[in-house]
Design a protein around this motif. Structure first.
Motif, PDB file in Angstrom:
ATOM      1  N   ARG A 118       0.856  -1.185   0.000  1.00  0.00           N
ATOM      2  CA  ARG A 118       0.000   0.000   0.000  1.00  0.00           C
ATOM      3  C   ARG A 118       0.898   1.242   0.000  1.00  0.00           C
ATOM      4  NH1 ARG A 118      -5.460  -0.697   1.485  1.00  0.00           N
ATOM      5  NH2 ARG A 118      -5.502   1.554   1.305  1.00  0.00           N
ATOM      6  N   PRO A 119       0.552   2.236  -0.848  1.00  0.00           N
ATOM      7  CA  PRO A 119       1.408   3.432  -0.908  1.00  0.00           C
ATOM      8  C   PRO A 119       1.561   4.124   0.452  1.00  0.00           C
ATOM      9  CG  PRO A 119      -0.666   3.736  -2.138  1.00  0.00           C
ATOM     10  CD  PRO A 119      -0.564   2.287  -1.791  1.00  0.00           C
ATOM     11  N   GLU A 120       0.525   4.022   1.290  1.00  0.00           N
ATOM     12  CA  GLU A 120       0.618   4.653   2.618  1.00  0.00           C
ATOM     13  C   GLU A 120       1.707   3.989   3.461  1.00  0.00           C
ATOM     14  OE1 GLU A 120      -2.120   3.310   1.312  1.00  0.00           O
ATOM     15  OE2 GLU A 120      -3.718   4.815   1.245  1.00  0.00           O
ATOM     16  N   HIS A 121       1.847   2.669   3.301  1.00  0.00           N
ATOM     17  CA  HIS A 121       2.877   1.960   4.061  1.00  0.00           C
ATOM     18  C   HIS A 121       4.271   2.261   3.500  1.00  0.00           C
ATOM     19  CE1 HIS A 121      -0.447  -1.079   5.309  1.00  0.00           C
ATOM     20  NE2 HIS A 121      -0.364  -0.085   6.152  1.00  0.00           N
ATOM     21  N   VAL A 122       4.348   2.390   2.184  1.00  0.00           N
ATOM     22  CA  VAL A 122       5.615   2.768   1.568  1.00  0.00           C
ATOM     23  C   VAL A 122       6.040   4.131   2.106  1.00  0.00           C
ATOM     24  CG1 VAL A 122       6.734   3.407  -0.615  1.00  0.00           C
ATOM     25  CG2 VAL A 122       5.246   1.383  -0.514  1.00  0.00           C
ATOM     26  N   ARG A 123       5.073   5.017   2.249  1.00  0.00           N
ATOM     27  CA  ARG A 123       5.331   6.361   2.777  1.00  0.00           C
ATOM     28  C   ARG A 123       5.891   6.291   4.216  1.00  0.00           C
ATOM     29  NH1 ARG A 123       7.089  10.745   2.623  1.00  0.00           N
ATOM     30  NH2 ARG A 123       6.210  12.525   3.702  1.00  0.00           N
ATOM     31  N   VAL A 124       5.310   5.415   5.032  1.00  0.00           N
ATOM     32  CA  VAL A 124       5.802   5.244   6.411  1.00  0.00           C
ATOM     33  C   VAL A 124       7.270   4.806   6.383  1.00  0.00           C
ATOM     34  CG1 VAL A 124       5.580   3.865   8.543  1.00  0.00           C
ATOM     35  CG2 VAL A 124       3.529   4.732   7.412  1.00  0.00           C
ATOM     36  N   CYS A 125       7.592   3.895   5.471  1.00  0.00           N
ATOM     37  CA  CYS A 125       8.981   3.428   5.341  1.00  0.00           C
ATOM     38  C   CYS A 125       9.893   4.573   4.909  1.00  0.00           C
ATOM     39  CB  CYS A 125       9.087   2.279   4.341  1.00  0.00           C
ATOM     40  SG  CYS A 125       8.242   0.784   4.902  1.00  0.00           S
ATOM     41  N   GLU A 126       9.424   5.380   3.970  1.00  0.00           N
ATOM     42  CA  GLU A 126      10.252   6.491   3.487  1.00  0.00           C
ATOM     43  C   GLU A 126      10.544   7.494   4.601  1.00  0.00           C
ATOM     44  OE1 GLU A 126       8.909   6.314  -1.226  1.00  0.00           O
ATOM     45  OE2 GLU A 126       7.911   7.718   0.138  1.00  0.00           O
ATOM     46  N   GLU A 162      24.757  10.178  14.190  1.00  0.00           N
ATOM     47  CA  GLU A 162      25.608   8.995  13.945  1.00  0.00           C
ATOM     48  C   GLU A 162      24.787   7.710  14.083  1.00  0.00           C
ATOM     49  OE1 GLU A 162      28.726   8.830  12.780  1.00  0.00           O
ATOM     50  OE2 GLU A 162      28.348  10.976  12.520  1.00  0.00           O
ATOM     51  N   ALA A 163      23.870   7.727  15.052  1.00  0.00           N
ATOM     52  CA  ALA A 163      23.020   6.554  15.291  1.00  0.00           C
ATOM     53  C   ALA A 163      22.078   6.337  14.105  1.00  0.00           C
ATOM     54  CB  ALA A 163      22.221   6.738  16.574  1.00  0.00           C
ATOM     55  N   LEU A 164      21.598   7.435  13.532  1.00  0.00           N
ATOM     56  CA  LEU A 164      20.721   7.315  12.361  1.00  0.00           C
ATOM     57  C   LEU A 164      21.482   6.656  11.208  1.00  0.00           C
ATOM     58  CD1 LEU A 164      18.092   7.849  10.834  1.00  0.00           C
ATOM     59  CD2 LEU A 164      18.885  10.178  10.379  1.00  0.00           C
ATOM     60  N   LYS A 165      22.756   7.021  11.050  1.00  0.00           N
ATOM     61  CA  LYS A 165      23.569   6.402   9.992  1.00  0.00           C
ATOM     62  C   LYS A 165      23.643   4.886  10.172  1.00  0.00           C
ATOM     63  CE  LYS A 165      26.575  10.216   8.734  1.00  0.00           C
ATOM     64  NZ  LYS A 165      27.834  10.859   9.128  1.00  0.00           N
ATOM     65  N   GLU A 166      23.782   4.486  11.430  1.00  0.00           N
ATOM     66  CA  GLU A 166      23.833   3.050  11.762  1.00  0.00           C
ATOM     67  C   GLU A 166      22.536   2.345  11.341  1.00  0.00           C
ATOM     68  OE1 GLU A 166      26.106   2.912  15.854  1.00  0.00           O
ATOM     69  OE2 GLU A 166      24.346   1.617  15.921  1.00  0.00           O
ATOM     70  N   VAL A 167      21.424   2.990  11.668  1.00  0.00           N
ATOM     71  CA  VAL A 167      20.110   2.422  11.337  1.00  0.00           C
ATOM     72  C   VAL A 167      19.981   2.264   9.825  1.00  0.00           C
ATOM     73  CG1 VAL A 167      17.625   2.911  11.346  1.00  0.00           C
ATOM     74  CG2 VAL A 167      18.969   3.305  13.412  1.00  0.00           C
ATOM     75  N   LEU A 168      20.391   3.297   9.105  1.00  0.00           N
ATOM     76  CA  LEU A 168      20.251   3.254   7.643  1.00  0.00           C
ATOM     77  C   LEU A 168      21.219   2.248   7.020  1.00  0.00           C
ATOM     78  CD1 LEU A 168      19.638   7.036   6.900  1.00  0.00           C
ATOM     79  CD2 LEU A 168      17.988   5.200   7.292  1.00  0.00           C
ATOM     80  N   ALA A 169      22.365   2.075   7.648  1.00  0.00           N
ATOM     81  CA  ALA A 169      23.307   1.057   7.155  1.00  0.00           C
ATOM     82  C   ALA A 169      22.675  -0.332   7.283  1.00  0.00           C
ATOM     83  CB  ALA A 169      24.616   1.130   7.944  1.00  0.00           C
ATOM     84  N   LEU A 170      21.966  -0.544   8.380  1.00  0.00           N
ATOM     85  CA  LEU A 170      21.283  -1.833   8.565  1.00  0.00           C
ATOM     86  C   LEU A 170      20.173  -2.026   7.531  1.00  0.00           C
ATOM     87  CD1 LEU A 170      20.723  -2.473  12.391  1.00  0.00           C
ATOM     88  CD2 LEU A 170      21.983  -3.894  10.786  1.00  0.00           C
ATOM     89  N   VAL A 171      19.437  -0.950   7.275  1.00  0.00           N
ATOM     90  CA  VAL A 171      18.362  -0.991   6.276  1.00  0.00           C
ATOM     91  C   VAL A 171      18.936  -1.410   4.924  1.00  0.00           C
ATOM     92  CG1 VAL A 171      16.858   0.523   4.898  1.00  0.00           C
ATOM     93  CG2 VAL A 171      16.787   0.640   7.394  1.00  0.00           C
ATOM     94  N   ASP A 172      20.064  -0.816   4.564  1.00  0.00           N
ATOM     95  CA  ASP A 172      20.670  -1.119   3.268  1.00  0.00           C
ATOM     96  C   ASP A 172      21.295  -2.514   3.264  1.00  0.00           C
ATOM     97  OD1 ASP A 172      19.866   1.206   2.051  1.00  0.00           O
ATOM     98  OD2 ASP A 172      21.623   2.335   2.719  1.00  0.00           O
ATOM     99  N   GLU A 173      21.907  -2.870   4.374  1.00  0.00           N
ATOM    100  CA  GLU A 173      22.528  -4.194   4.483  1.00  0.00           C
ATOM    101  C   GLU A 173      21.493  -5.282   4.215  1.00  0.00           C
ATOM    102  OE1 GLU A 173      24.317  -7.715   5.543  1.00  0.00           O
ATOM    103  OE2 GLU A 173      22.666  -7.011   6.794  1.00  0.00           O
ATOM    104  N   ARG A 174      20.282  -5.049   4.682  1.00  0.00           N
ATOM    105  CA  ARG A 174      19.204  -6.026   4.518  1.00  0.00           C
ATOM    106  C   ARG A 174      18.534  -5.915   3.135  1.00  0.00           C
ATOM    107  NH1 ARG A 174      18.136 -10.186   5.768  1.00  0.00           N
ATOM    108  NH2 ARG A 174      16.015  -9.737   5.187  1.00  0.00           N
ATOM    109  N   GLY A 175      18.913  -4.908   2.379  1.00  0.00           N
ATOM    110  CA  GLY A 175      18.269  -4.703   1.073  1.00  0.00           C
ATOM    111  C   GLY A 175      16.834  -4.232   1.198  1.00  0.00           C
ATOM    112  N   PHE A 176      16.523  -3.643   2.354  1.00  0.00           N
ATOM    113  CA  PHE A 176      15.130  -3.283   2.634  1.00  0.00           C
ATOM    114  C   PHE A 176      14.672  -2.078   1.806  1.00  0.00           C
ATOM    115  CE2 PHE A 176      11.810  -1.335   5.483  1.00  0.00           C
ATOM    116  CZ  PHE A 176      10.868  -2.341   5.339  1.00  0.00           C
ATOM    117  N   ARG A 177      15.579  -1.130   1.622  1.00  0.00           N
ATOM    118  CA  ARG A 177      15.199   0.058   0.854  1.00  0.00           C
ATOM    119  C   ARG A 177      14.837  -0.335  -0.580  1.00  0.00           C
ATOM    120  NH1 ARG A 177      16.918   5.686   1.675  1.00  0.00           N
ATOM    121  NH2 ARG A 177      18.504   4.992   3.133  1.00  0.00           N
TER     122      ARG A 177
END
Lengths: 185, 294
Positions: A118-126, A162-177
């Motif tokens: 659902r686009p609304e859920h995609v928006r939450v992820c973004e 710095e903590a946000l960078k860590e979170v986003l690194a995990l997101v990318d590591e998982r291929g979630f984005r």
């Protein structure tokens, strides 16, 4: 009322679908929880207990019948799959101990892999990809925090870039984005 | 002094900081310090992130758990959603070594490692198990006499009951006991255990469905003369508070039932200033309730 399952649709069934659900789910949950799906005897306690089913076309019993019957596309493309609030009432009450809410979450994971989002859920992820919060701070709340003698920004990723960078690194590591930003199939 | 790592999540600090301040004040009254979890993120929300990809949900949850592990203290949460994610993630990781290894492979990329050394608690558990209601009762300065409270447990504090282990999900009593220890009256209402409607990503994607459930619960609470609804969940709190505004806008109804977080109600009974507890910061005014208390 037309029958839920027509002979033609059953002929298109994907016999491996149940195994697919059990295999994917077993990566996270104990396999013995997932195989409860096969124990569903269509009694309807789940649908009878479902607050969402009282006001939408979401029928969890029907989803299990279709899953067991191998109607993969029908199940995964169903819009109603997203009307479950995951309240667990069905799972708690199931006389066969089918882990119904856990199975709904696995079905949703499969739906997302197929591009049904659902686009609304995609928006939450973004929003999460930007802030590390699904609900980020706003100016009004900053003012309230100040008045309540709290720090204007909470001591979360909001305060620590710095903590946000860590979170986003995990997101990318998982291929979630990539999963979320893919065009729907 | 007992220390807990206070997992804020999103709704508590970013929409209802009154929940944050009330929880800290009430706990500190009983010798419990709620410490900052520096750099914590969204739990991540079970509804959207768990539904999208359980493995990513788990890895991000594990990162938050590790922050508390490094602090060497258990986690306390003020939202059933955060509790759902962190408590379940901790449970799954502790019971599945293969899963733990996979998650640690991901965490290694950001220099973290999940060990499984802490527990995840809900503020209700802190009040019931650590503080104990009889001790709260002794400290009550302003008994909430004559206040009729509709208790809303929310789903994920209790369910799935095999993982949460708080006893019956059909007939829970812990919050009702707490309400009575504060001197208030807990009123029973139709379908008390029903969901507020917000969870599972339904509020985000199908607001009308979520609100229809909220309205049913509100009607049942109002029918029995409740003066307020008390929740232990920041997301349910938001759904009842913002939800009433949304329902009033959409349907022309005039809902105005004050929404109070469980530690805010405790704070009131302990004699704390309603303004300092953030009771003036809801979308739905709390005046009708506060008048009853004075």
């Amino acid at each position: 009322m037309p029958p839920i399952l027509k002979r033609q649709t059953i002929q298109k069934s994907d016999k491996d679908f149940v195994n697919e659900v059990i295999d994917l789910g077993s990566k996270i949950f104990p396999k013995e929880d997932l195989i409860t799906l096969r124990a569903c005897l269509q009694c309807g306690t789940c649908t009878g207990s479902c607050p969402s089913g009282r006001r939408t076309a979401w029928r969890i019993r029907q989803i299990f019948l279709k899953t067991l019957s191998g109607l993969r596309d029908e199940v995964l493309s169903s819009d109603d799959l997203w009307n479950c609030t995951t309240c667990y009432t069905c799972q708690e009450r199931c006389p066969r101990k089918v882990r119904s809410t856990d199975i709904v979450r696995v079905l949703r994971n499969l739906a997302v892999k197929e591009g049904h989002m659902r686009p609304e859920h995609v928006r939450v992820c973004e929003i999460f990809f930007k802030y590390g919060h699904a609900v980020p701070i706003n100016e009004d709340t900053k003012a309230v925090r100040k008045r309540l003698a709290l720090s204007e920004l909470p001591p979360t990723v909001h305060m620590y870039p710095e903590a946000l960078k860590e979170v986003l690194a995990l997101v990318d590591e998982r291929g979630f984005r990539a999963l979320v930003e893919r065009k729907g199939g | 002094m007992t220390n807990y790592a206070f997992f804020l999540g999103c709704i508590t600090p970013n929409r209802y900081p009154g929940i944050e301040v009330a929880s800290k004040k009430v706990m500190s009254e009983f010798g419990i310090a709620l410490l900052d979890m520096k750099g914590a993120s969204c739990c991540p929300a079970p509804g959207v992130f768990g539904s999208f990809d359980l493995e990513t949900w788990l890895a991000l949850a594990a990162r938050n758990l590790v922050i508390a592990e490094e602090m060497g203290v258990n986690i306390a949460t003020s939202c059933n959603g955060c509790y759902a994610t962190l408590q379940e993630a901790n449970h799954l990781l502790k019971h599945n070594p293969k899963l733990k290894d996979r998650v640690n492979e991901s965490l290694a990329k950001v220099g973290k490692r999940y060990k499984g050394t802490i527990e995840v608690k809900h503020v209700i558990e802190l009040l019931s198990d650590e503080v104990k209601f009889e001790n709260i009762e002794k400290k009550v300065k302003k008994p909430l006499k004559g206040v009729k409270v509709a208790v809303h447990y929310g789903c994920h504090f209790l369910k799935p009951s095999e993982t949460r282990m708080h006893g019956s999900a059909e007939r829970p009593t812990v919050l009702n006991d707490l309400i009575r220890s504060l001197g208030a009256e807990d009123v029973d209402y139709k379908d008390r255990a029903m969901c507020c409607g917000a969870g599972g990503g339904v509020r985000a994607a199908n607001l009308d469905v979520a609100l229809d459930m909220t309205a049913e619960k509100l009607d049942s609470m109002i029918e029995v003369g409740a003066d307020c609804v008390v929740t232990p969940c920041a997301f349910c709190h938001l759904q009842f508070d913002r939800g009433q505004v949304e329902l009033n806008e959409k349907s022309g109804k005039k809902y105005g039932l004050p929404v109070v977080f469980v530690t805010q109600l405790a704070g009131l009974a302990l004699g704390m200033d309603p303004k300092e507890l953030g009771l003036g910061d809801n979308a739905i005014p709390s005046e009708s309730l506060l008048k009853k208390i004075q």
